[in-house]
Enzyme design. Structure first.
Site, PDB file in Angstrom:
ATOM      1  N   HIS A  19       0.907  -1.065   0.016  1.00 22.90           N
ATOM      2  CA  HIS A  19      -0.048  -0.220  -0.051  1.00 22.90           C
ATOM      3  C   HIS A  19       0.862   1.128   0.122  1.00 22.90           C
ATOM      4  CE1 HIS A  19       1.156   1.024   4.128  1.00 22.90           C
ATOM      5  NE2 HIS A  19       0.842  -0.174   4.552  1.00 22.90           N
TER       6      HIS A  19
ATOM      7  N   GLU B  35      -1.832  -6.805   7.829  1.00 25.12           N
ATOM      8  CA  GLU B  35      -0.438  -6.529   8.250  1.00 25.12           C
ATOM      9  C   GLU B  35      -0.302  -7.489   9.449  1.00 25.12           C
ATOM     10  OE1 GLU B  35       2.322  -6.097   7.949  1.00 25.12           O
ATOM     11  OE2 GLU B  35       2.826  -3.977   7.782  1.00 25.12           O
TER      12      GLU B  35
END
Length: 208
Positions: A21, A105
């Site tokens: 990202h 994550e």
């Protein structure tokens, strides 16, 4: 001992593009994000569009049909917005991208929101333990890289089609380590750019 502990077994998925990202304010400040849902900043949106345009050009150069791939994304908003911007550059419908919680994550638990210098002041013994063993260290209420690798190994084993994946820095480190057959202790220190893409050709790693 499992392959996740030894780092010896090599998982070999088909062709894959992995994109981290774009930048968030917490990335810029060096804060541990983990599962905290921090949005992209303007720099992150520029990076996402850059990666989408680069991927479009890469597919055109290699003669790859963008509609012949699977698309996966972490459900956190910074990954989802990155995916939407990339899909806009590619001309692919964003709703074709599958959200997969296994791509979340690594979680830093109670440490999320802090910088490493702040943690060194608040909990110096734990900060030292992390520095000594970033692979095996588990933050309070968090997850180790060893634990993350088990999750990613299980996900990798399910890939059967060429894929584009939009996820996070910790995931990118583990994935690089697995594809390059690196020792586990080297994985947490790997470079994790937000303005380049990792391309796995089926036999080697390239950066675009």
């Amino acid at each position: 001992m499992s392959s996740a502990d030894t780092g010896i077994a090599r998982l070999v998925p088909p062709f894959m593009v992995f994109i981290r990202h774009g930048q968030t304010d917490w990335n810029a400040e060096g804060r541990m994000q983990g599962r905290r849902d921090i949005p992209l900043n303007d720099t992150g949106r520029i990076q996402a569009r850059r990666n989408g345009a680069a991927l479009r050009d890469y597919f055109a150069d290699k003669g790859i049909d963008k509609n012949g791939l699977s698309y996966f994304v972490s459900p956190l908003s910074r990954a989802v917005e990155t995916m939407e911007l990339i899909c806009g550059e590619l001309g692919v419908e964003a709703d074709t991208c599958q959200r997969d919680e296994r791509l979340l994550e690594i979680t830093f638990g109670a440490w999320e929101g802090y910088t490493i210098p702040e943690l060194a002041e608040r909990t110096p013994e734990l900060a030292a333990a992390r520095k000594a063993d970033k692979w095996g260290f588990v933050p309070p209420e968090g997850e180790s890289y060893r634990m993350l690798s088990s999750r990613i190994d299980a996900w990798l084993a399910t890939l059967t089609r060429p894929s584009v994946v939009i996820s996070h820095g910790g995931v990118m480190r583990v994935l690089q380590g697995r594809l390059r057959s690196l020792p586990n202790q080297d994985i947490p220190g790997l470079d994790i750019p937000q303005d380049r893409m990792l391309v796995w050709t089926g036999s080697e790693v390239d950066w675009v």
